[in-house]
Write a protein that holds these residues in place. Structure first.
Motif, mmCIF file in Angstrom:
data_model
loop_
_atom_site.group_PDB
_atom_site.id
_atom_site.type_symbol
_atom_site.label_atom_id
_atom_site.label_comp_id
_atom_site.label_asym_id
_atom_site.label_seq_id
_atom_site.Cartn_x
_atom_site.Cartn_y
_atom_site.Cartn_z
ATOM 1 N N PHE A 1 0.887 -1.299 -0.680
ATOM 2 C CA PHE A 1 -0.242 -0.031 -0.478
ATOM 3 C C PHE A 1 0.819 1.038 -0.099
ATOM 4 C CE2 PHE A 1 -2.413 -3.388 1.224
ATOM 5 C CZ PHE A 1 -3.833 -3.622 1.559
ATOM 6 N N ARG A 2 0.504 2.345 -1.203
ATOM 7 C CA ARG A 2 2.109 2.828 -1.172
ATOM 8 C C ARG A 2 1.451 4.026 -1.721
ATOM 9 N NH1 ARG A 2 6.370 0.960 -5.546
ATOM 10 N NH2 ARG A 2 5.766 -1.074 -5.378
ATOM 11 N N LEU A 3 1.776 5.623 -1.229
ATOM 12 C CA LEU A 3 1.272 6.725 -1.495
ATOM 13 C C LEU A 3 1.763 7.160 -3.108
ATOM 14 C CD1 LEU A 3 2.132 8.655 1.428
ATOM 15 C CD2 LEU A 3 -0.027 7.724 0.980
ATOM 16 N N ILE A 4 0.630 7.908 -3.185
ATOM 17 C CA ILE A 4 1.117 8.122 -5.157
ATOM 18 C C ILE A 4 1.872 9.567 -5.500
ATOM 19 C CG2 ILE A 4 -0.203 8.957 -7.434
ATOM 20 C CD1 ILE A 4 -2.446 7.117 -6.978
ATOM 21 N N ASP A 5 2.857 10.043 -5.734
ATOM 22 C CA ASP A 5 3.551 10.467 -6.061
ATOM 23 C C ASP A 5 3.106 11.663 -6.960
ATOM 24 O OD1 ASP A 5 5.295 12.706 -6.519
ATOM 25 O OD2 ASP A 5 6.931 11.852 -5.990
ATOM 26 N N LEU A 6 2.478 13.020 -6.254
ATOM 27 C CA LEU A 6 1.431 14.180 -7.543
ATOM 28 C C LEU A 6 2.439 15.409 -7.718
ATOM 29 C CD1 LEU A 6 -1.679 14.641 -4.693
ATOM 30 C CD2 LEU A 6 -1.325 13.589 -7.186
ATOM 31 N N SER A 7 3.517 14.530 -7.713
ATOM 32 C CA SER A 7 4.735 16.370 -8.049
ATOM 33 C C SER A 7 4.554 16.027 -9.805
ATOM 34 C CB SER A 7 6.372 16.422 -7.372
ATOM 35 O OG SER A 7 6.092 14.478 -7.809
ATOM 36 N N MET A 8 4.604 14.887 -10.337
ATOM 37 C CA MET A 8 4.666 15.458 -11.922
ATOM 38 C C MET A 8 3.147 14.073 -12.769
ATOM 39 S SD MET A 8 7.935 13.835 -13.458
ATOM 40 C CE MET A 8 9.283 15.419 -12.304
ATOM 41 N N PRO A 9 3.058 14.373 -13.563
ATOM 42 C CA PRO A 9 2.725 13.633 -14.066
ATOM 43 C C PRO A 9 2.841 12.341 -14.374
ATOM 44 C CG PRO A 9 2.758 15.442 -15.315
ATOM 45 C CD PRO A 9 3.523 15.574 -14.498
ATOM 46 N N ALA A 10 2.469 10.335 -14.406
ATOM 47 C CA ALA A 10 3.023 9.750 -14.220
ATOM 48 C C ALA A 10 4.028 9.643 -15.394
ATOM 49 C CB ALA A 10 2.920 8.380 -14.496
ATOM 50 N N PRO B 1 10.900 11.064 -9.518
ATOM 51 C CA PRO B 1 11.798 11.591 -8.354
ATOM 52 C C PRO B 1 12.210 10.832 -7.593
ATOM 53 C CG PRO B 1 8.937 12.474 -8.757
ATOM 54 C CD PRO B 1 9.395 11.480 -9.424
ATOM 55 N N ALA B 2 12.947 11.351 -6.662
ATOM 56 C CA ALA B 2 13.961 10.523 -5.499
ATOM 57 C C ALA B 2 13.090 9.819 -4.877
ATOM 58 C CB ALA B 2 14.995 11.165 -5.146
ATOM 59 N N GLY B 3 12.787 8.298 -4.721
ATOM 60 C CA GLY B 3 12.199 7.679 -3.851
ATOM 61 C C GLY B 3 10.595 6.986 -4.397
ATOM 62 N N LYS C 1 -4.761 0.898 -19.458
ATOM 63 C CA LYS C 1 -3.169 1.581 -19.459
ATOM 64 C C LYS C 1 -2.337 2.488 -18.821
ATOM 65 C CE LYS C 1 -2.904 -2.095 -22.664
ATOM 66 N NZ LYS C 1 -1.863 -3.472 -22.760
ATOM 67 N N GLN C 2 -3.137 2.881 -17.628
ATOM 68 C CA GLN C 2 -2.555 3.760 -17.074
ATOM 69 C C GLN C 2 -1.614 4.092 -16.955
ATOM 70 O OE1 GLN C 2 -5.812 5.859 -15.438
ATOM 71 N NE2 GLN C 2 -4.927 6.664 -14.147
ATOM 72 N N LEU C 3 -1.153 4.905 -16.168
ATOM 73 C CA LEU C 3 0.691 5.192 -15.691
ATOM 74 C C LEU C 3 0.288 5.580 -14.276
ATOM 75 C CD1 LEU C 3 3.423 5.568 -17.935
ATOM 76 C CD2 LEU C 3 2.332 3.355 -17.652
ATOM 77 N N TYR C 4 0.879 5.272 -12.996
ATOM 78 C CA TYR C 4 1.027 5.506 -12.365
ATOM 79 C C TYR C 4 2.581 5.779 -11.268
ATOM 80 C CZ TYR C 4 -3.878 3.965 -12.014
ATOM 81 O OH TYR C 4 -4.739 2.954 -12.361
ATOM 82 N N LEU C 5 2.397 7.411 -10.897
ATOM 83 C CA LEU C 5 3.717 7.563 -10.397
ATOM 84 C C LEU C 5 3.503 7.202 -9.095
ATOM 85 C CD1 LEU C 5 6.803 8.374 -10.585
ATOM 86 C CD2 LEU C 5 5.651 10.917 -9.887
ATOM 87 N N VAL C 6 4.202 6.418 -7.988
ATOM 88 C CA VAL C 6 3.919 5.867 -6.681
ATOM 89 C C VAL C 6 5.551 6.065 -5.704
ATOM 90 C CG1 VAL C 6 1.522 4.445 -7.577
ATOM 91 C CG2 VAL C 6 4.005 3.178 -6.887
ATOM 92 N N ALA C 7 5.629 5.644 -4.763
ATOM 93 C CA ALA C 7 6.719 6.157 -3.946
ATOM 94 C C ALA C 7 6.693 4.276 -3.898
ATOM 95 C CB ALA C 7 5.763 6.179 -2.107
ATOM 96 N N LYS C 8 8.268 4.614 -3.596
ATOM 97 C CA LYS C 8 8.836 2.958 -3.818
ATOM 98 C C LYS C 8 9.290 2.838 -2.035
ATOM 99 C CE LYS C 8 12.261 3.925 -7.189
ATOM 100 N NZ LYS C 8 14.025 4.114 -7.181
ATOM 101 N N ASP C 9 8.820 3.328 -1.290
ATOM 102 C CA ASP C 9 8.582 2.549 0.018
ATOM 103 C C ASP C 9 7.027 2.226 0.118
ATOM 104 O OD1 ASP C 9 11.466 2.727 1.025
ATOM 105 O OD2 ASP C 9 10.740 5.134 1.175
ATOM 106 N N SER C 10 6.584 1.136 0.533
ATOM 107 C CA SER C 10 5.499 1.007 1.536
ATOM 108 C C SER C 10 4.987 0.928 2.240
ATOM 109 C CB SER C 10 5.722 -0.745 0.986
ATOM 110 O OG SER C 10 4.091 -1.174 1.979
#
Length: 360
Positions: free
Chosen positions: A210-219, A228-230, A240-249
């Motif tokens: 379960f990870r937070l989604i990074d909203l700093s830029m489009p995936a 972004p780092a992390g 087919k949608q892409l998601y930018l997610v945090a690496k840490d769970s």
């Protein structure tokens, strides 16, 4: 959760769809004896193929002791949560002799705990508890023998489902995966003469996070450039949608105590529902309280199966996953959620190569 007959029968039919003798699956859903008959036919069919082709025979043992330990640990955490939420004064909460003991001086407090424990177990035979009075305010709670047996059976069924799915994913279609006794699973693989390659498939753990989604830029921008780092870009489970997610769970599969398919109360769409253990409930409550209004991703094997927005702190320890699923997909998602920690509950007993029978 006990696997429904329909799901168990479907798995058996899919495993050997080429067998016309299985006829209509509807007839096989009537009762457990029909499941046993189907398994007997599969065993006979695979046995014949093993005799002609040779193959591999693999046996696993389910870790019943580890299961009981985790169940009692979850019970202790659930009792603690119930006592705190009910503002019931207590002392000496501890695991002892395969159960949980707690001292509650107030009679009303003891009765309230018993009522809430009974309500939580209602409709779930595998969660049934024996409650004892040790005197001087001491309350004992322990899973019943029937509940422990049901939990073990559930774990065996989940392990079989996981093994069958892994075989399917590896392109191995001719196989028989059957329970043996109360805590063993035997696999027959006609034509597969390298069992160690097959056991390596089951050693890989299903990654549930379960990870937070990074909203700093489009995936899409992160994928074409540099995330972004992390953070990392992951694809969706169905779309087919892409998601930018945090690496840490924030949480993982070990925090889930139950998962099963169901239907959304309003739309009746198929969903996968889940419940966290005590540790997971506390962590999930903290994460959701700190991130109200933000989306988070539920990830299975590096694919995002759902990305809901946190509307409010979720303190009850339960949730549901929707995603335009079919009922079969909802059941598969639930099975994968349950299978997150399964490899740790499976011990390899033996792996053997069976040579073809000598031809006359």
């Amino acid at each position: 959760m006990t696997t429904p007959l329909r799901d168990r029968a479907t798995r058996l039919i899919v495993a050997l769809a080429m067998m016309a003798v299985l006829a209509s699956p509807r007839a096989a859903l009537a009762e457990d004896s029909q499941i046993d008959k189907m398994r007997a036919k599969i065993v006979a069919f695979i046995g014949d193929k093993m005799e002609k082709l040779g193959g591999s025979r693999i046996t696993y043992k389910v870790d019943g002791d580890g299961l009981r330990e985790s169940v009692v640990t979850d019970l202790r955490d659930d009792v603690y949560k119930t006592l705190r939420e009910g503002k019931i004064a207590f002392s000496g909460l501890a695991i002892r002799d395969g159960g949980v003991e707690v001292k509650i001086a107030d009679v009303k407090g003891r009765e309230e705990l018993k009522r809430k424990v009974a309500a939580a177990a209602e409709g779930l035979p595998s969660h049934a508890l024996a409650v004892s009075d040790g005197g001087d305010g001491l309350v004992g709670l322990k899973p019943t023998d029937a509940a422990s047996a049901a939990r073990l059976q559930d774990l065996v069924e989940d392990a079989i489902a996981m093994i069958e799915q892994r075989l399917k994913d590896a392109g191995i279609k001719l196989a028989s995966v059957q329970p043996e006794g109360t805590d063993r699973i035997r696999i027959f693989l006609p034509g597969q003469m390298e069992p160690e390659r097959v056991t390596a498939i089951f050693a890989r753990k299903v990654k549930v996070s379960f990870r937070l989604i990074d909203l700093s830029m489009p995936a899409e921008q992160a994928q074409s450039g540099a995330p972004p780092a992390g953070a990392e870009v992951l694809p969706g489970f169905k779309d087919k949608q892409l998601y930018l997610v945090a690496k840490d769970s924030a949480l993982d599969g070990d925090d889930i105590s139950y998962a099963g398919p169901g239907f959304a109360s309003g739309t009746k769409d198929p969903i996968a529902s889940f419940r966290f253990n005590g540790r997971g409930t506390r962590r999930f409550a903290h994460v959701t309280a700190e991130n109200v209004g933000k989306p988070f991703a539920i990830v299975l094997d590096d694919k995002v199966i759902s990305a809901p927005v946190i509307r409010e702190p979720i303190t009850g320890g339960t949730g549901q996953i929707s995603g335009n699923f079919t009922l079969e997909e909802a059941n598969s998602v639930a099975m994968l959620l349950r299978a997150g920690s399964l490899p740790g509950h499976l011990g390899l007993v033996e792996q053997q190569v069976v040579q073809p029978a000598a031809r006359p």
